[in-house]
Write a protein that holds these residues in place. Structure first.
Motif, short mmCIF file in Angstrom:
data_model
loop_
_atom_site.label_atom_id
_atom_site.label_comp_id
_atom_site.label_asym_id
_atom_site.label_seq_id
_atom_site.Cartn_x
_atom_site.Cartn_y
_atom_site.Cartn_z
N LEU A 131 0.81 -1.22 0.00
CA LEU A 131 0.00 0.00 0.00
C LEU A 131 0.84 1.27 0.00
O LEU A 131 0.64 2.16 -0.83
N THR A 132 1.78 1.38 0.92
CA THR A 132 2.52 2.63 1.09
C THR A 132 3.33 3.03 -0.14
O THR A 132 3.26 4.20 -0.57
N PRO A 133 4.13 2.15 -0.75
CA PRO A 133 4.88 2.59 -1.94
C PRO A 133 3.96 2.97 -3.11
O PRO A 133 4.27 3.90 -3.85
N PHE A 134 2.84 2.26 -3.25
CA PHE A 134 1.91 2.64 -4.31
C PHE A 134 1.36 4.04 -4.05
O PHE A 134 1.34 4.90 -4.94
N VAL A 135 0.88 4.28 -2.83
CA VAL A 135 0.29 5.57 -2.49
C VAL A 135 1.29 6.70 -2.65
O VAL A 135 0.97 7.77 -3.19
N ALA A 136 2.53 6.48 -2.20
CA ALA A 136 3.55 7.53 -2.28
C ALA A 136 3.78 7.95 -3.73
O ALA A 136 3.81 9.15 -4.05
N SER A 137 3.94 6.98 -4.62
CA SER A 137 4.19 7.31 -6.02
C SER A 137 2.96 7.89 -6.69
O SER A 137 3.05 8.83 -7.50
N PHE A 138 1.79 7.36 -6.34
CA PHE A 138 0.57 7.88 -6.95
C PHE A 138 0.31 9.32 -6.54
O PHE A 138 0.07 10.20 -7.38
N LYS A 139 0.36 9.60 -5.25
CA LYS A 139 -0.01 10.92 -4.77
C LYS A 139 1.06 11.98 -5.05
O LYS A 139 0.73 13.15 -5.22
N ARG A 140 2.31 11.57 -5.13
CA ARG A 140 3.34 12.56 -5.46
C ARG A 140 3.12 13.10 -6.86
O ARG A 140 3.34 14.29 -7.13
N ASP A 315 12.51 4.40 -11.47
CA ASP A 315 13.64 4.43 -10.54
C ASP A 315 13.42 5.49 -9.46
O ASP A 315 14.35 5.98 -8.85
N ARG A 316 12.14 5.78 -9.19
CA ARG A 316 11.82 6.89 -8.29
C ARG A 316 11.12 6.44 -7.01
O ARG A 316 10.69 7.28 -6.21
N THR A 317 11.01 5.14 -6.78
CA THR A 317 10.24 4.66 -5.62
C THR A 317 10.79 5.22 -4.31
O THR A 317 10.03 5.76 -3.48
N LYS A 318 12.08 5.08 -4.09
CA LYS A 318 12.67 5.55 -2.83
C LYS A 318 12.52 7.06 -2.70
O LYS A 318 12.22 7.58 -1.61
N GLU A 319 12.69 7.77 -3.79
CA GLU A 319 12.53 9.23 -3.80
C GLU A 319 11.10 9.61 -3.43
O GLU A 319 10.87 10.57 -2.67
N ASP A 320 10.13 8.87 -3.95
CA ASP A 320 8.72 9.15 -3.65
C ASP A 320 8.42 8.91 -2.17
O ASP A 320 7.72 9.70 -1.54
N LYS A 327 8.28 5.40 5.77
CA LYS A 327 9.13 4.22 5.92
C LYS A 327 8.34 2.99 5.51
O LYS A 327 7.12 2.93 5.72
N VAL A 328 9.02 2.01 4.95
CA VAL A 328 8.34 0.78 4.54
C VAL A 328 9.09 -0.43 5.09
O VAL A 328 10.30 -0.40 5.29
N ALA A 348 3.07 0.15 -10.24
CA ALA A 348 1.65 0.15 -10.60
C ALA A 348 1.11 1.58 -10.67
O ALA A 348 0.26 1.90 -11.50
N ALA A 349 1.63 2.47 -9.80
CA ALA A 349 1.22 3.87 -9.85
C ALA A 349 1.74 4.53 -11.13
O ALA A 349 1.04 5.32 -11.76
N TYR A 350 2.97 4.20 -11.51
CA TYR A 350 3.52 4.76 -12.74
C TYR A 350 2.83 4.19 -13.97
O TYR A 350 2.73 4.87 -15.01
N TYR A 351 2.33 2.97 -13.86
CA TYR A 351 1.53 2.41 -14.95
C TYR A 351 0.28 3.27 -15.17
O TYR A 351 -0.09 3.58 -16.31
N LEU A 352 -0.38 3.67 -14.09
CA LEU A 352 -1.57 4.51 -14.22
C LEU A 352 -1.23 5.81 -14.94
O LEU A 352 -1.98 6.27 -15.81
N MET A 353 -0.11 6.40 -14.58
CA MET A 353 0.28 7.67 -15.19
C MET A 353 0.65 7.51 -16.66
O MET A 353 0.33 8.35 -17.49
N GLU A 354 1.33 6.43 -16.98
CA GLU A 354 1.81 6.23 -18.34
C GLU A 354 0.72 5.73 -19.28
O GLU A 354 0.65 6.14 -20.44
#
Length: 363
Positions: A131-140, A315-320, A327-328, A348-354
């Motif tokens: 959940l957390t890595p998906f949400v971080a990338s999606f909402k950023r 390559d942006r997961t940690k940055e997000d 923390k995960v 999966a979040a970047y898939y939505l954007m792309e």
């Protein structure tokens, strides 16, 4: 079936309206326990409490804490008005909730009049730690899009146990939560995944939905004996309601168990044997030979002929995650110890954007 002990509350580490992290004295030993005040009443230092000690005595990782059954110094409580649907039915802990779809609900007609999800993207994971890595990338990248989290009853039943959800909601990264089946405590309660998806669309106007169980997962090392198998029927439900089903594969190169190396046998079982519809599977373009193993697993199990495999640069997961100071941890491992696992969810979040959001449409 159940082991119970009486303990004395020695210390309250953290306290809220939904969950208390406490320390109890059991025969001279100080041990960790959780109390759900809405179910078992408020606790204070010195109170005598009845504890469910089953999981700790079995040395379980899943649910491996003591839980307060009742406070002998504060036994009585009363329920809040409204709602007639029971969860944890026919147990001593059955709770009354105000279900979205019940006849007295103000949302009943919206649910009854539902027609289609209109290709709304629904991302389905198998572990709560996705959940957390998906949400971080999606909402950023989509701060103004509305994200709804549906928590199933595949693991923890009270959503209150999830520190991830608490943190993400406090940071306003999850817009609303829905708990289904016998899971409870979400902003909205639903009976099953179908009405939860309809609620996300019709009541909450979600731009995207993430579905997974709460903290914990049960597995047996057998092909079908794991609670994450629910991913298959959930993806089927999304497609049945004319949504866009997106599956997060469980990927790891840190897990020492061979069956979980690369794409886990859990994901292969779901995507090969369980799900009945074609789904979208985003795969991270890893920068080393890890991707070769994943591609071989996809080919040998013919997943590419059954589903839509999409390779995504990410390559942006940690940055997000760091952007939101998140923390995960999964299976005891942090991001640096198991980066491929967390990248898979973020991708999966970047898939939505792309794929979904770059075509001039909402979904």
């Amino acid at each position: 079936m159940i082991s119970k002990r009486i303990g004395i509350v020695e210390e309250i580490i953290d306290k809220s309206e939904n969950i208390d992290d406490i320390r109890v004295n059991i025969n001279g030993n100080i041990q960790k326990a959780y109390n759900y005040p809405k179910m078992s009443g408020e606790v204070n230092v010195g109170d005598e409490v009845i504890l469910n000690t089953t999981a700790v005595e079995l040395s379980l990782g899943t649910g491996g804490y003591h839980f307060v059954i009742s406070n002998l110094n504060n036994i009585e409580s009363s329920f809040t008005p409204g709602g007639h649907i029971m969860k944890l039915r026919y147990t001593p802990f059955q709770v009354k909730v105000d279900s979205v779809e019940e006849q007295e609900s103000k949302y009943h007609d919206l649910i009854e009049g539902f027609k289609s999800l209109d290709n709304m993207p629904v991302v389905v994971g198998t572990l709560h730690s996705m959940l957390t890595p998906f949400v971080a990338s999606f909402k950023r990248n989509n701060p103004n899009k509305k994200l709804v989290y549906i928590m199933t009853d595949g693991a923890a039943l009270p959503i209150y146990l999830s520190k991830n959800v608490e943190s993400l909601k406090n940071k306003k990264l999850i817009d609303a939560t829905i708990t289904i089946g016998n899971a409870f405590g979400g902003d909205y309660e639903c009976i099953n995944i179908y009405t939860a998806l309809i609620t996300a669309k019709e009541v909450l106007n979600a731009d995207a939905v993430f579905v997974s169980m709460g903290p914990g997962i049960a597995g047996t090392g057998t092909k079908y004996g794991f609670t994450g198998i629910e991913q298959g029927p959930i993806l089927d439900a999304v497609k049945k309601l004319n949504g866009n089903p997106i599956a997060i594969p469980r990927i790891s190169f840190a897990d020492k168990r061979e069956r979980h190396k690369g794409i886990s046998h859990h994901s292969i079982t779901v995507l090969d044997d369980i799900v009945n519809v074609k789904v979208n599977i985003p795969i991270t373009k890893y920068g080393d030979d890890s991707l070769d193993r994943i591609k071989e697993q996809i080919k040998s199990n013919k997943l590419d002929s059954k589903h839509n495999i999409v390779y995504i640069n990410n390559d942006r997961t940690k940055e997000d995650l760091e952007f939101f100071n998140l923390k995960v941890r999964s299976m005891g491992r942090n991001y640096d110890q198991d980066k491929e696992f967390f990248q898979a969810a973020s991708t999966a979040a970047y898939y939505l954007m792309e794929v979904c959001y770059d075509r001039g449409k909402d979904y």
